[in-house]
Design a protein around this motif. Structure first.
Motif, PDB file in Angstrom:
ATOM      1  N   CYS A 273      20.810  62.188 -52.212  1.00  0.00           N
ATOM      2  CA  CYS A 273      21.857  61.956 -51.216  1.00  0.00           C
ATOM      3  C   CYS A 273      23.179  61.649 -51.915  1.00  0.00           C
ATOM      4  O   CYS A 273      23.221  60.911 -52.898  1.00  0.00           O
ATOM      5  N   GLU A 274      24.257  62.220 -51.380  1.00  0.00           N
ATOM      6  CA  GLU A 274      25.599  61.895 -51.865  1.00  0.00           C
ATOM      7  C   GLU A 274      26.083  60.669 -51.092  1.00  0.00           C
ATOM      8  O   GLU A 274      26.294  60.731 -49.877  1.00  0.00           O
ATOM      9  N   TRP A 275      26.264  59.568 -51.783  1.00  0.00           N
ATOM     10  CA  TRP A 275      26.549  58.303 -51.111  1.00  0.00           C
ATOM     11  C   TRP A 275      28.045  58.142 -50.842  1.00  0.00           C
ATOM     12  O   TRP A 275      28.733  57.372 -51.506  1.00  0.00           O
ATOM     13  N   THR A 276      28.535  58.857 -49.853  1.00  0.00           N
ATOM     14  CA  THR A 276      29.891  58.669 -49.380  1.00  0.00           C
ATOM     15  C   THR A 276      29.942  57.348 -48.600  1.00  0.00           C
ATOM     16  O   THR A 276      28.899  56.831 -48.167  1.00  0.00           O
ATOM     17  N   PRO A 277      31.153  56.780 -48.380  1.00  0.00           N
ATOM     18  CA  PRO A 277      31.229  55.528 -47.598  1.00  0.00           C
ATOM     19  C   PRO A 277      30.571  55.658 -46.227  1.00  0.00           C
ATOM     20  O   PRO A 277      29.886  54.721 -45.774  1.00  0.00           O
TER      21      PRO A 277
END
Length: 648
Positions: A273-277
């Motif tokens: 997973c790309e942990w964007t805000p």
């Protein structure tokens, strides 16, 4: 630009999916595949056999094929088509028939031979339907079978009109339509009684016999059923799931259509997973709801147990992460939607200056303002802001014929009670009565009938504004031209639509705009109205009008859906007394009371939907560990300065 799920992300997905920027991009891609097949067959002196669908999903595909024919010389001389289905009974000359649909959207504009067009016959005598269906199957076989089958998907899970309960070995036959399908068709037929309750459809086996299958699904309303089709088991409860048995299926969707997928709701469960805000907030809220714990009570073990170990590692532990997300959600709450005068906190959603703001609320229909943000509207008025309300469309198609008769008769009686006969008006009234008594499903209202219905909605909107305290001069009825077709399908947006909104924005010069971001309106009016606002605002920004640089645009949602908590940027608490005032404002829209013309799938009245939605939002905030409120209205700010990032 397309996105294809990789192997890891497809652990719960059993069909290949491509996400496209929008429906138009999908139409171009799919039409290109069809064109390639036609050209390949032409080169080999063979016929290309297409299985075609109707409905909203394939319209742009057909328009692109028409464009390719007219501009690129794509010929359909070697094409044979078989349509999936047709209502039964149905006169092919009716504008509700799929014969009419296909000719209007495709066949009338290309060089296909009429004898090569095959559509189920909705006029076959009932005792001859079985024979006709068998012959339809034979004709497909005689043509060599279907090369490419185009499909949409219904909210019941149907492909063609194969409703829940259909079996894998079903062939072309007469079927009963599911209740969801019938209700979805009301917008086309005008009433449930006018919708045919049966149809002739190709069967599941017939569809699966195609060499290649392409399914297109657009919009958030299709997301739940697409998820069931792609992630769920093969089941007759979701007939589209039988596509999992085919070895060459392509599913094309847009971003909203995958909003309910596991890879969107909880991508950490299916891959890296790309942990964007935004994704971090989503994960913490998801974990809080799954464990039924307030955010500040989540532990390291909770994160590890539910597959969020890598997120935990990024923040060094649950303690700091919990406080961060709790604080972000807490800071969305404000009782001052126009900004709190003198406030020094930089975390508040709205600016404290100017203390008195010009607030412009756009309402696509004449009741969306009070339904969707009535509590906030009342709060803005109470806090002495200069509140304007702009009703973008007349809403005239959503008025029952009987209401038009009643109000027209009232006008006649009023004149006569004053000793004025009003011969011209009386003649118009007689014509109105005659037209409505003989009106058939699909008939477009006369200009006088549309005017009467529009005035009914206008009067109700004005009454709601008076009740809410909005100044009479601040109520604007725009009557955008794109809406005025007299039917559910609207006209294209024109420069005139945009200019009307430009003129209003230029006159008001608002400090804050509120607009409907509820794109699940089943008839699409909300989305069109929002895009018109965006075009108008961009036009003014490009013209260098300074006020546009200090104007916030807040998007609300209405009777059809609510923002996900991780997206909410302003949450306005509504007290029990304010909720009752909001209800009374909604009640001013009497033509929409009890049972609106277009209720959608939800049978609750609009005021009930609004209150339940507002209470549910408050409940979620409470369960996350925030303050307990009676109700909350939610907003997301649209950043014109960073649109590309927002749209992602």
């Amino acid at each position: 630009m397309t996105k294809t799920f990789n192997y890891i992300e497809r652990t719960v997905e059993k069909l290949p999916v491509q996400i496209l920027e929008n429906q138009q991009e999908g139409a171009v891609l799919i039409a290109g595949l069809i064109a390639d097949l036609i050209k390949e067959k032409q080169a080999n002196n063979e016929m290309a056999v297409l299985g075609l669908a109707t409905g909203s999903s394939p319209i742009k595909i057909y328009r692109e094929l028409v464009r390719m024919h007219k501009e690129e010389g794509l010929s359909f001389q070697n094409v044979i088509t078989f349509n999936l289905d047709e209502y039964y009974p149905m006169d092919p000359a009716s504008n509700k028939s799929y014969v009419h649909f296909m000719h209007e959207n495709l066949f009338n504009h290309i060089d296909i031979k009429p004898e090569n067009v095959n559509i189920p016959d909705g006029t076959v005598a009932i005792d001859q339907v079985a024979e006709f269906c068998a012959a339809y199957e034979e004709k497909i076989l005689a043509a060599g079978g279907i090369d490419i089958q185009i499909l949409g998907i219904g909210r019941s899970g149907h492909i063609g009109f194969n409703e829940p309960g259909s079996t894998a070995n079903s062939t072309t036959r007469l079927v009963k339509l599911d209740g969801i399908t019938i209700r979805d068709a009301i917008k086309d037929f005008g009433s449930e009684e006018a919708v045919p309750h049966r149809a002739i459809t190709m069967g599941i086996e017939t569809i699966l016999s195609a060499r290649k299958i392409i399914l297109a699904g657009w919009g958030k309303s299709k997301s739940a059923i697409l998820k069931a089709m792609i992630e769920g088991p093969v089941s007759s409860d979701v007939p589209a799931s039988f596509l999992q048995l085919h070895n060459d299926v392509s599913v094309y969707v847009d971003e909203p259509a995958v909003s309910e997928f596991t890879r969107t709701k909880a991508p950490w469960l299916v891959g890296v997973c790309e942990w964007t805000p935004r994704m971090v907030r989503r994960a913490v809220i998801w974990l809080s709801q799954k464990t039924q714990k307030p955010i500040l009570k989540l532990t390291n073990d909770d994160y590890k147990k539910e597959g969020l170990r890598d997120l935990l590692a990024q923040y060094g532990g649950a303690y700091d992460l919990n406080i961060k997300i709790f604080s972000e959600i807490r800071d969305t709450i404000t009782g001052w939607p126009g900004g709190k005068p003198g406030a020094t906190e930089k975390t508040r959603p709205e600016r404290p200056v100017p203390a008195v703001k010009r607030s412009l609320i756009f309402s696509p229909h004449p009741d969306d303002d009070v339904i969707s943000m009535g509590g906030t509207l009342l709060r803005l008025v109470d806090q002495k802001h200069d509140v304007h309300v702009a009703y973008q469309t007349s809403g005239n198609i959503a008025v029952f014929d009987d209401d038009a008769i009643r109000f027209s008769q009232f006008a006649i009686d009023l004149l006569e009670s004053q000793g004025e006969k009003g011969s011209k008006l009386h003649q118009s009234h007689v014509e109105l009565i005659d037209f409505l008594k003989n009106k058939k499903p699909g008939d477009i209202d006369t200009p006088f009938v549309k005017n009467v219905k529009g005035l009914i909605r206008r009067g109700e909107a004005a009454a709601a504004c008076r009740f809410s305290g909005v100044k009479e001069d601040n109520v604007h009825f725009l009557n955008l031209p794109f809406y005025e077709t007299g039917q559910v399908e609207k006209g294209p947006v024109s420069d005139a639509d945009v200019q009307i909104v430009v003129d209003l924005l230029r006159a008001v010069k608002p400090h804050q705009i509120f607009a409907a971001g509820d794109l699940q309106d089943p008839h699409g009016t909300h989305e069109v109205c929002l895009q018109i606002i965006f075009k108008a605002f961009r036009k003014l920004r490009e013209a260098g009008e300074e006020w546009t640089n200090d104007c916030y645009t807040w998007l609300y949602r209405g009777a059809w859906q609510e923002w996900d908590v991780e997206d909410i940027e302003m949450a306005v608490p509504i007290s029990p007394d304010e909720l009752m005032r909001k209800r009374k404002a909604i009640f001013k829209h009497q033509s929409q009371k009890d049972e609106p013309v277009f209720p959608g799938e939800d049978k609750r009245e609009f005021w009930q939907r609004a209150e339940d939605r507002n209470r549910e939002t408050a409940k979620i905030y409470d369960e996350l560990g925030l303050v307990e409120y009676e109700a909350i209205e939610a907003f997301v700010r649209y950043p014109f300065e960073d649109e590309e990032s927002f749209l992602k």
